[in-house]
Enzyme design. Structure first.
Site, short mmCIF file in Angstrom:
data_model
loop_
_atom_site.label_atom_id
_atom_site.label_comp_id
_atom_site.label_asym_id
_atom_site.label_seq_id
_atom_site.Cartn_x
_atom_site.Cartn_y
_atom_site.Cartn_z
N MET A 32 0.98 -1.20 0.14
CA MET A 32 -0.08 -0.21 -0.04
C MET A 32 0.87 1.18 -0.07
SD MET A 32 -3.32 -0.89 2.13
CE MET A 32 -2.81 -0.87 3.69
N LEU A 35 6.90 2.77 1.35
CA LEU A 35 7.98 1.91 1.44
C LEU A 35 8.74 2.05 2.55
CD1 LEU A 35 8.08 0.95 -2.44
CD2 LEU A 35 6.61 0.26 -0.83
N GLY A 38 11.17 -3.08 5.22
CA GLY A 38 10.40 -4.31 5.17
C GLY A 38 9.99 -4.87 3.84
N HIS A 39 9.56 -3.63 3.26
CA HIS A 39 8.96 -3.77 1.71
C HIS A 39 10.15 -4.28 0.67
CE1 HIS A 39 5.65 -1.05 3.10
NE2 HIS A 39 5.05 -2.00 2.87
N LYS A 151 5.51 -10.03 9.29
CA LYS A 151 4.99 -8.73 10.09
C LYS A 151 3.48 -8.97 10.29
CE LYS A 151 4.15 -4.69 11.93
NZ LYS A 151 3.13 -4.10 10.63
N ASP A 152 2.92 -9.19 8.93
CA ASP A 152 1.33 -9.21 9.05
C ASP A 152 1.20 -10.66 9.14
OD1 ASP A 152 0.34 -6.39 8.92
OD2 ASP A 152 1.68 -6.49 7.18
N SER A 187 6.97 -0.67 9.80
CA SER A 187 5.77 -0.60 9.37
C SER A 187 5.28 0.76 8.86
CB SER A 187 4.64 -0.71 10.50
OG SER A 187 3.37 -0.30 10.29
N ARG A 189 2.85 2.61 9.26
CA ARG A 189 2.31 3.25 10.24
C ARG A 189 3.16 3.66 11.21
NH1 ARG A 189 -3.43 2.44 10.68
NH2 ARG A 189 -4.15 0.62 9.28
O1 PAF Z 1 -0.01 -5.71 3.52
C1 PAF Z 1 -0.24 -4.66 3.07
O2 PAF Z 1 0.22 -3.59 2.72
C2 PAF Z 1 -1.83 -5.02 2.09
O3 PAF Z 1 -2.68 -5.37 3.22
C3 PAF Z 1 -1.88 -5.83 1.05
C4 PAF Z 1 -1.36 -7.02 1.25
C5 PAF Z 1 -1.11 -4.70 -0.07
C6 PAF Z 1 -3.11 -5.56 0.19
O4 PAF Z 1 -3.81 -4.31 0.29
#
Ligand code: PAF
Length: 281
Positions: A32, A35, A38-39, A151-152, A187, A189
């Site tokens: 989303m 970045l 982690g990404h 993480k998620d 994160s 956030r």
């Molecule tokens: O982990 C995230 O950023 C979101 O939940 C994802 C997997 C991109 C779906 O919108």
């Protein structure tokens, strides 16, 4: 050089079809935006496994529980593209709302069971939103592999389940959580934390680490949980939504670390909801 940005599904499909005709494999990193390292670790994993890498950026309205949270979510497209320029990213797919959910859109993907507790219990509809958008991103990108952070953790289990259940021709790859030096899980956030809250935030992970140690020594779950909760509250967290031990694969509730388990938590700090999880045993 920043990677090319693709905004329309038609252009994306044309590009991926060309790659596939040439026999190339495609990896996708769904995000989303906003970045962080982690990404970028997911992008690195995709680079290693696949000939072509697509990063998707879409702030998915269907997975937010309140319009305020959706509005507040950081949007940093230019910065994100710049961060990706040192990687072998072949395309950044940035669809807009109508591209993903055109008028008349009426389908919902819902995964039962593993979505009942944890974030699923506290964020009604969240995992339906995630499952629906991820299914679309999988079919839109026609990727061979998709990369998600541990993480998620519940999200990773949900996505793995749906790909299996729907026979989607894609491998879901889970990658380790990347942390700041003080242990805070990276994160998007975290950008919303004030300077003061940022100092308190790692206490969540520290309390979890100590709790995990206690569990491995066979100490009582409820006593450890009460201690950890008090410690998190002392670090100015206003609410611990959950702090639970669950089976690493099925997410079944546990109170003893007698098989591979995960300690998972969600807590609110200065108006920001933070989540974390660690392996136990
Ligand atoms: O982990 C995230 O950023 C979101 O939940 C994802 C997997 C991109 C779906 O919108």
């Amino acid at each position: 050089m920043t990677p090319p940005i693709i905004r329309s599904l038609t252009d994306l499909r044309d590009q991926v079809t060309t790659w596939k005709r040439a026999g190339e494999t495609v990896g996708v990193v769904p995000t989303m935006g906003a970045l962080h390292q982690g990404h970028l670790s997911l992008v690195r994993a995709a680079e290693q496994d696949c000939d072509r890498v697509i990063v998707t950026i879409f702030v998915n309205p269907k997975q937010f529980n309140s319009p305020e949270d959706y509005e507040a979510y950081p949007r940093t497209e230019e910065d994100d593209a710049r961060k990706l320029s040192s990687f072998r990213v072949d395309a950044v797919y940035v669809p807009d709302g109508p591209q993903m959910y055109p008028d008349g859109f009426a389908t919902n993907i819902s995964v039962a069971g593993i979505t009942d507790g944890l974030c699923g219990a506290h964020r009604p509809g969240h995992f339906d939103g995630v499952a629906t958008v991820v299914t679309k991103l999988f079919t839109q990108t026609m990727a061979d592999s998709a990369y998600f952070g541990e993480k998620d953790y519940q999200q990773l289990q949900v996505v793995t389940r749906l790909a299996k259940d729907l026979d989607l021709p894609i491998e879901v790859v889970g990658c380790p959580t990347i942390r700041e030096e003080d242990g805070l899980a990276m994160s998007s956030r975290n950008l919303l934390l004030s300077d003061r809250a940022r100092i308190w935030a790692p206490e969540l992970n520290r309390a979890m680490q100590d709790m995990a140690e206690g569990l491995l020594k066979g100490e009582d779950f409820n006593t450890l949980k009460a201690q950890a909760t008090a410690r998190i509250a002392a670090a100015n967290f206003t609410e611990v939504e959950y702090l639970e031990l669950r089976a690493a694969d099925t997410l079944e509730l546990m109170t003893q670390a007698d098989r591979p388990a995960r300690l998972l938590a969600a807590a609110w700090l200065a108006g920001v909801r933070l989540i974390d999880n660690i392996a136990v045993g």
